[in-house]
Design a protein around this motif. Structure first.
Motif, PDB file in Angstrom:
ATOM      1  N   SER A  24       0.847  -1.136  -0.139  1.00  8.27           N
ATOM      2  CA  SER A  24       0.054  -0.084  -0.068  1.00  8.27           C
ATOM      3  C   SER A  24       0.783   1.205   0.135  1.00  8.27           C
ATOM      4  O   SER A  24       0.347   2.239  -0.367  1.00  8.27           O
ATOM      5  N   GLY A  25       2.112   1.271   0.624  1.00  7.70           N
ATOM      6  CA  GLY A  25       2.874   2.414   0.732  1.00  7.70           C
ATOM      7  C   GLY A  25       2.432   3.387   1.360  1.00  7.70           C
ATOM      8  O   GLY A  25       2.901   4.389   1.521  1.00  7.70           O
ATOM      9  N   LYS A  26       1.662   3.102   2.752  1.00  6.55           N
ATOM     10  CA  LYS A  26       1.277   3.884   3.644  1.00  6.55           C
ATOM     11  C   LYS A  26       2.507   4.445   4.492  1.00  6.55           C
ATOM     12  O   LYS A  26       3.445   3.836   4.758  1.00  6.55           O
ATOM     13  N   ALA A  27       2.316   5.804   4.910  1.00  4.02           N
ATOM     14  CA  ALA A  27       3.366   6.337   5.689  1.00  4.02           C
ATOM     15  C   ALA A  27       3.567   5.608   6.984  1.00  4.02           C
ATOM     16  O   ALA A  27       2.539   5.327   7.444  1.00  4.02           O
ATOM     17  N   GLN A  28       4.774   5.573   7.187  1.00  2.31           N
ATOM     18  CA  GLN A  28       4.850   5.014   8.759  1.00  2.31           C
ATOM     19  C   GLN A  28       5.086   6.003   9.842  1.00  2.31           C
ATOM     20  O   GLN A  28       5.424   5.365  10.911  1.00  2.31           O
ATOM     21  N   PHE A  29       4.939   7.290   9.717  1.00  2.33           N
ATOM     22  CA  PHE A  29       5.115   7.935  10.889  1.00  2.33           C
ATOM     23  C   PHE A  29       4.145   9.163  10.277  1.00  2.33           C
ATOM     24  O   PHE A  29       3.634   9.348   9.212  1.00  2.33           O
ATOM     25  N   GLU A  30       3.953   9.924  11.444  1.00  3.35           N
ATOM     26  CA  GLU A  30       2.937  11.154  11.312  1.00  3.35           C
ATOM     27  C   GLU A  30       3.528  12.399  10.523  1.00  3.35           C
ATOM     28  O   GLU A  30       4.546  12.680  11.140  1.00  3.35           O
ATOM     29  N   LEU A  31       3.277  12.956   9.628  1.00  2.00           N
ATOM     30  CA  LEU A  31       3.668  14.097   8.876  1.00  2.00           C
ATOM     31  C   LEU A  31       2.731  14.917   8.312  1.00  2.00           C
ATOM     32  O   LEU A  31       1.906  14.406   7.640  1.00  2.00           O
ATOM     33  N   ASN A  32       2.398  16.176   8.548  1.00  5.23           N
ATOM     34  CA  ASN A  32       1.722  17.200   7.886  1.00  5.23           C
ATOM     35  C   ASN A  32       2.271  18.279   6.993  1.00  5.23           C
ATOM     36  O   ASN A  32       3.130  18.748   7.715  1.00  5.23           O
ATOM     37  N   ALA A  33       1.592  18.589   6.209  1.00  5.70           N
ATOM     38  CA  ALA A  33       2.243  19.664   5.218  1.00  5.70           C
ATOM     39  C   ALA A  33       0.851  20.659   5.153  1.00  5.70           C
ATOM     40  O   ALA A  33      -0.170  20.465   4.374  1.00  5.70           O
ATOM     41  N   ASN A  34       0.982  22.003   5.622  1.00  2.70           N
ATOM     42  CA  ASN A  34       0.097  23.007   5.860  1.00  2.70           C
ATOM     43  C   ASN A  34      -1.132  22.618   6.352  1.00  2.70           C
ATOM     44  O   ASN A  34      -2.393  22.472   5.755  1.00  2.70           O
ATOM     45  N   SER A  82      14.457  14.440  10.572  1.00  3.20           N
ATOM     46  CA  SER A  82      15.504  15.294   9.836  1.00  3.20           C
ATOM     47  C   SER A  82      14.780  15.638   8.348  1.00  3.20           C
ATOM     48  O   SER A  82      14.238  14.651   7.646  1.00  3.20           O
ATOM     49  N   SER A  83      14.925  16.870   7.517  1.00  2.00           N
ATOM     50  CA  SER A  83      14.471  16.976   6.291  1.00  2.00           C
ATOM     51  C   SER A  83      15.482  17.747   5.446  1.00  2.00           C
ATOM     52  O   SER A  83      16.210  18.485   5.953  1.00  2.00           O
ATOM     53  N   ARG A  84      15.371  17.672   4.250  1.00  2.00           N
ATOM     54  CA  ARG A  84      15.983  18.286   3.157  1.00  2.00           C
ATOM     55  C   ARG A  84      15.216  18.419   2.082  1.00  2.00           C
ATOM     56  O   ARG A  84      14.395  17.573   1.603  1.00  2.00           O
ATOM     57  N   VAL A  85      15.508  19.648   1.307  1.00  2.00           N
ATOM     58  CA  VAL A  85      14.779  20.035   0.174  1.00  2.00           C
ATOM     59  C   VAL A  85      15.666  19.950  -0.944  1.00  2.00           C
ATOM     60  O   VAL A  85      16.967  20.512  -0.882  1.00  2.00           O
ATOM     61  N   GLY A  86      15.441  19.467  -2.207  1.00  2.00           N
ATOM     62  CA  GLY A  86      16.421  19.266  -3.289  1.00  2.00           C
ATOM     63  C   GLY A  86      15.796  19.900  -4.609  1.00  2.00           C
ATOM     64  O   GLY A  86      14.751  19.635  -4.883  1.00  2.00           O
ATOM     65  N   LEU A  87      16.580  20.318  -5.399  1.00  2.00           N
ATOM     66  CA  LEU A  87      16.323  20.712  -6.815  1.00  2.00           C
ATOM     67  C   LEU A  87      17.470  19.987  -7.756  1.00  2.00           C
ATOM     68  O   LEU A  87      18.595  20.551  -7.457  1.00  2.00           O
ATOM     69  N   ASN A  88      17.181  19.271  -8.697  1.00  2.00           N
ATOM     70  CA  ASN A  88      18.263  18.642  -9.455  1.00  2.00           C
ATOM     71  C   ASN A  88      19.520  17.832  -8.676  1.00  2.00           C
ATOM     72  O   ASN A  88      20.679  17.909  -8.851  1.00  2.00           O
ATOM     73  N   GLN A  89      18.898  17.244  -7.473  1.00  2.00           N
ATOM     74  CA  GLN A  89      20.044  16.567  -6.486  1.00  2.00           C
ATOM     75  C   GLN A  89      20.732  17.569  -5.765  1.00  2.00           C
ATOM     76  O   GLN A  89      21.988  17.086  -5.206  1.00  2.00           O
ATOM     77  N   TYR A 136      10.229  20.451  -6.770  1.00  2.00           N
ATOM     78  CA  TYR A 136      11.090  20.313  -5.603  1.00  2.00           C
ATOM     79  C   TYR A 136      11.018  19.173  -4.827  1.00  2.00           C
ATOM     80  O   TYR A 136       9.572  18.833  -4.458  1.00  2.00           O
ATOM     81  N   SER A 137      12.078  18.473  -4.465  1.00  2.00           N
ATOM     82  CA  SER A 137      11.927  17.130  -3.788  1.00  2.00           C
ATOM     83  C   SER A 137      12.349  17.590  -2.229  1.00  2.00           C
ATOM     84  O   SER A 137      13.342  18.057  -1.928  1.00  2.00           O
ATOM     85  N   LEU A 138      11.263  17.155  -1.478  1.00  2.00           N
ATOM     86  CA  LEU A 138      11.285  17.215  -0.071  1.00  2.00           C
ATOM     87  C   LEU A 138      11.530  15.882   0.761  1.00  2.00           C
ATOM     88  O   LEU A 138      10.402  15.011   0.688  1.00  2.00           O
ATOM     89  N   GLU A 139      12.464  15.600   1.201  1.00  2.00           N
ATOM     90  CA  GLU A 139      12.314  14.228   1.872  1.00  2.00           C
ATOM     91  C   GLU A 139      12.689  14.504   3.548  1.00  2.00           C
ATOM     92  O   GLU A 139      13.495  15.121   4.010  1.00  2.00           O
ATOM     93  N   THR A 140      12.164  13.649   4.130  1.00  2.00           N
ATOM     94  CA  THR A 140      11.742  13.879   5.621  1.00  2.00           C
ATOM     95  C   THR A 140      12.071  12.207   6.261  1.00  2.00           C
ATOM     96  O   THR A 140      11.448  11.289   5.823  1.00  2.00           O
TER      97      THR A 140
END
Length: 329
Positions: A41-51, A80-87, A110-114
């Protein structure tokens, strides 16, 4: 050794050879079970909210206007989070269970990884900074024909023209926006080169993911739906003779069917030995099950059943307009 011994020895070798051959050629139940269990299913394994919007999957997407602030919140203590454009990555700092990132002026992906440091689980959020609708001139946006949006039906906000559009390029069209769907699956069939532009709502993808999980749980093994028609520009929608206020122009509708065999049309999912409108009815039954809506009003909408014709096989329309509508059944 006698000739009789030679005979029995030969027979034994022949029998062993036949047993080994049959074992290789015979399908094994455990292999079939493994194939079915491959669906995740690919369900998120922890709680995270965006706006204030819950991110339900390990892979999801969010849209922002240029220079709009994205606020991530979570009850988890070690993120921890990071945001990227073209790696090219930039680390983002969490403080008191939240972080804020201001979208740049430049539209794009833009890729945002948490990452949850305690478990190692990740959530990958594709953030689309939108191309403002105000940049359109005579219904054309950056060389791509959009057309004119109609006045909101009965003044309803769900029929308001979009303020911005996702910019789709040859490089980002295959981006996974949920575990089982890509951006390009919902792109308008309108002719023309890149960049192209589209509108796509999160709740439509949540509804489709719920529906996909439901059919897999019932033994109809498929990794995605074929999206015959997703977003349509008002110009394209008019060209094919559809009603001006179709939910397709607002990015929260899709026409779908199941084609796990790759034959370009609906599979015989009801098992009656033929492909016809009854298969679309069968998929409709899954789509109309209240359980897939998670008791959320924003996942309720229209469901229509369509028969095959010379241009296509049977399919089902699904949208999340917020009110119940049914047709073709």
């Amino acid at each position: 050794m006698t000739r009789l011994d030679d005979f029995y020895k030969g027979q034994s070798l022949w029998a062993l050879l036949m047993i080994a051959t049959l074992w290789v050629l015979t399908p094994h139940p455990s292999h079939a079970v493994t194939q079915f269990q491959d669906y995740q299913s690919g369900k998120a394994q922890f709680e995270l909210n965006a706006n204030d919007k819950n991110i339900p999957y390990e892979i999801f997407f969010h849209s922002l206007m240029p220079e709009q602030t994205l606020r991530l919140t979570s009850s988890r203590a070690q993120l921890s989070s990071r945001v990227g454009l073209n790696q090219q990555w930039q680390t983002l700092d969490w403080k008191d269970g939240q972080l804020q990132w201001r979208a740049p002026k430049t539209p794009g992906l833009y890729s945002l990884e948490t990452t949850d440091k305690a478990s190692g689980h990740k959530i990958q959020l594709s953030v689309f900074v939108l191309r403002p609708a105000s940049e359109m001139k005579n219904g054309v946006l950056n060389g791509y024909k959009i057309g004119s949006y109609p006045q909101p039906l009965k003044g309803l906000p769900t029929y308001a023209a979009p303020k911005g559009f996702i910019e789709v390029t040859a490089e980002n069209m295959n981006t996974k926006i949920t575990p089982h769907f890509t951006l390009g699956q919902f792109l308008c069939k309108q002719a023309g080169g890149f960049p192209k532009y589209m509108v796509l709502k999160q709740n439509l993808l949540e509804n489709l993911e719920n529906l996909l999980a439901s059919v897999n749980e019932e033994g109809i093994r498929t990794d995605s739906f074929v999206v015959m028609s997703g977003y349509r520009t008002p110009a394209y929608n008019k060209a094919i003779g559809n009603v001006a206020n179709s939910r397709h122009v607002y990015g929260d509708a899709s026409d779908i069917f199941i084609d796990a065999m790759g034959k370009g049309q609906m599979n015989d999912i009801n098992g009656d030995g033929k492909v016809d409108k009854n298969d679309a009815h069968y998929l409709y039954q899954f789509a109309s099950n209240h359980a897939i809506h998670d008791h959320r009003e924003d996942l309720v909408g229209g469901i229509g059943v369509y028969n095959a014709n010379s241009a296509h096989g049977p399919f089902v329309h699904v949208d999340v307009r917020g009110t119940k509508a049914r047709w073709g059944i």
